[in-house]
Design a protein around this motif. Structure first.
Motif, short mmCIF file in Angstrom:
data_model
loop_
_atom_site.label_atom_id
_atom_site.label_comp_id
_atom_site.label_asym_id
_atom_site.label_seq_id
_atom_site.Cartn_x
_atom_site.Cartn_y
_atom_site.Cartn_z
N LYS A 212 0.81 -1.07 -0.34
CA LYS A 212 0.03 -0.17 0.45
C LYS A 212 1.26 1.38 -0.01
O LYS A 212 2.05 1.38 0.64
CB LYS A 212 -1.47 -0.05 1.72
CG LYS A 212 -2.07 -1.10 1.36
CD LYS A 212 -3.06 -0.50 2.48
CE LYS A 212 -2.57 -1.40 3.88
NZ LYS A 212 -3.52 -0.95 4.94
N ALA B 29 -10.89 -2.47 -2.35
CA ALA B 29 -10.98 -1.62 -0.95
C ALA B 29 -12.04 -2.32 -0.27
O ALA B 29 -13.07 -2.52 -0.40
CB ALA B 29 -9.87 -0.93 -1.18
N TYR B 30 -11.55 -3.07 0.88
CA TYR B 30 -12.93 -3.45 2.04
C TYR B 30 -12.46 -3.22 3.76
O TYR B 30 -10.96 -3.31 3.97
CB TYR B 30 -13.05 -4.82 2.19
CG TYR B 30 -13.75 -5.34 0.68
CD1 TYR B 30 -15.00 -5.36 0.24
CD2 TYR B 30 -13.30 -5.27 -0.27
CE1 TYR B 30 -16.08 -5.49 -0.72
CE2 TYR B 30 -14.07 -6.26 -1.20
CZ TYR B 30 -14.76 -5.73 -1.44
OH TYR B 30 -15.24 -6.50 -2.93
N ASP B 31 -12.90 -2.03 3.85
CA ASP B 31 -12.42 -2.64 5.95
C ASP B 31 -12.79 -3.52 6.43
O ASP B 31 -13.86 -4.32 5.82
CB ASP B 31 -13.24 -1.05 6.09
CG ASP B 31 -15.13 -1.21 6.12
OD1 ASP B 31 -15.22 -2.09 5.95
OD2 ASP B 31 -15.58 -0.07 6.67
N GLU C 203 -16.72 -2.15 1.16
CA GLU C 203 -16.03 -1.90 -0.13
C GLU C 203 -15.28 -0.23 0.19
O GLU C 203 -17.14 0.82 0.26
CB GLU C 203 -16.68 -1.99 -1.87
CG GLU C 203 -15.73 -1.40 -3.00
CD GLU C 203 -16.54 -1.95 -3.99
OE1 GLU C 203 -15.75 -0.93 -5.14
OE2 GLU C 203 -17.28 -2.38 -4.67
N THR D 110 -10.03 7.93 -1.30
CA THR D 110 -10.08 6.77 -0.73
C THR D 110 -9.55 6.68 0.66
O THR D 110 -8.19 6.72 0.59
CB THR D 110 -9.76 6.31 -1.51
OG1 THR D 110 -10.29 5.20 -2.38
CG2 THR D 110 -10.08 4.04 -0.88
N LEU E 159 -7.69 4.92 2.06
CA LEU E 159 -7.10 3.82 1.50
C LEU E 159 -5.95 2.97 3.50
O LEU E 159 -5.71 1.43 3.36
CB LEU E 159 -5.55 4.22 1.17
CG LEU E 159 -5.23 2.80 0.79
CD1 LEU E 159 -5.92 1.68 -0.52
CD2 LEU E 159 -4.08 3.57 -1.21
N ALA F 137 -8.04 0.16 4.82
CA ALA F 137 -8.04 -1.20 4.00
C ALA F 137 -7.33 -2.50 5.33
O ALA F 137 -6.59 -2.27 5.60
CB ALA F 137 -8.03 -1.11 3.16
N PHE G 91 -7.75 -6.42 0.65
CA PHE G 91 -8.14 -6.10 -0.97
C PHE G 91 -8.76 -7.77 -1.74
O PHE G 91 -8.48 -8.51 -1.58
CB PHE G 91 -7.22 -5.40 -1.35
CG PHE G 91 -6.76 -4.25 -1.28
CD1 PHE G 91 -7.01 -3.30 -1.74
CD2 PHE G 91 -5.72 -4.57 0.17
CE1 PHE G 91 -6.60 -1.60 -1.20
CE2 PHE G 91 -5.60 -3.09 0.29
CZ PHE G 91 -6.33 -1.59 0.32
#
Length: 179
Positions: A104, A133-135, A140, A166, A168, A171, A174
């Motif tokens: 990342k 990307a997912y938390d 998403e 985003t 990131l 995240a 992914f």
């Protein structure tokens, strides 16, 4: 005087006379003792030098090996660091590609937000791939699509760029796929 007292006085006189060295005799004795000490120390140093000649190579090899292991630990630590991206794929994607190193990359100063994925092709491919990307709540939070062309048994780094909005850093993982 008793015989006992005479013997003690005689002994003390003899000791006193023999222990009283002249200044010159004291200097000679001190020099001899100094030479003996220097000789002992130089033999110790020579012994240490000889040991370094024979065992020094092994000691340096061992130290170098230890440094090498420390660097391996450093790279392992990097792989486990916050910059590593956890990239998952489905079985269809896994037939086409093997996933290598991931990272990342985000910078508030340059507004760059991207995930780099190293892909190794198991077969030729000329299409789009998508990275979502997912938390932690499995929601998403961003996506990026790239068109790639790659030959079988080739590899490349792909930079998936994300919108500046985003989050990131949030995240958790992914998912990579192709259509």
């Amino acid at each position: 005087m008793t015989h006992y007292k005479i013997t003690i006085i005689t002994l003390l006189s003899t000791l006193l006379m023999t222990s009283c060295l002249s200044t010159e005799e004291k200097k000679i004795k001190a020099e001899e003792e100094g030479n003996a000490m220097v000789s002992i120390k130089s033999k110790l140093i020579k012994g240490a030098g000889d040991a370094l000649k024979t065992d020094g190579k092994e000691a340096l090899e061992s130290a170098s090996e230890g440094i090498g292991e420390a660097f391996k630990g450093l790279t392992t630590g990097y792989d486990k660091s916050i910059n590593q991206a956890k990239v998952l794929s489905d079985s269809i994607f896994s037939k086409t590609f093997e996933i290598g190193r991931t990272e990342k990359i985000y910078s508030d100063t340059t507004n760059i937000k991207k995930v780099t994925v190293y892909l190794i092709a198991n077969q030729s491919f000329d299409r789009k791939i998508k990275l979502k990307a997912y938390d932690q709540s499995k929601r998403e939070i961003g996506r990026s699509t790239k068109k790639i062309t790659i030959e079988e048994d080739d590899a490349l780094f792909i930079d998936f760029e994300f919108d500046n909005r985003t989050p990131l850093l949030q995240a958790d993982y992914f998912i990579i796929s192709h259509n």
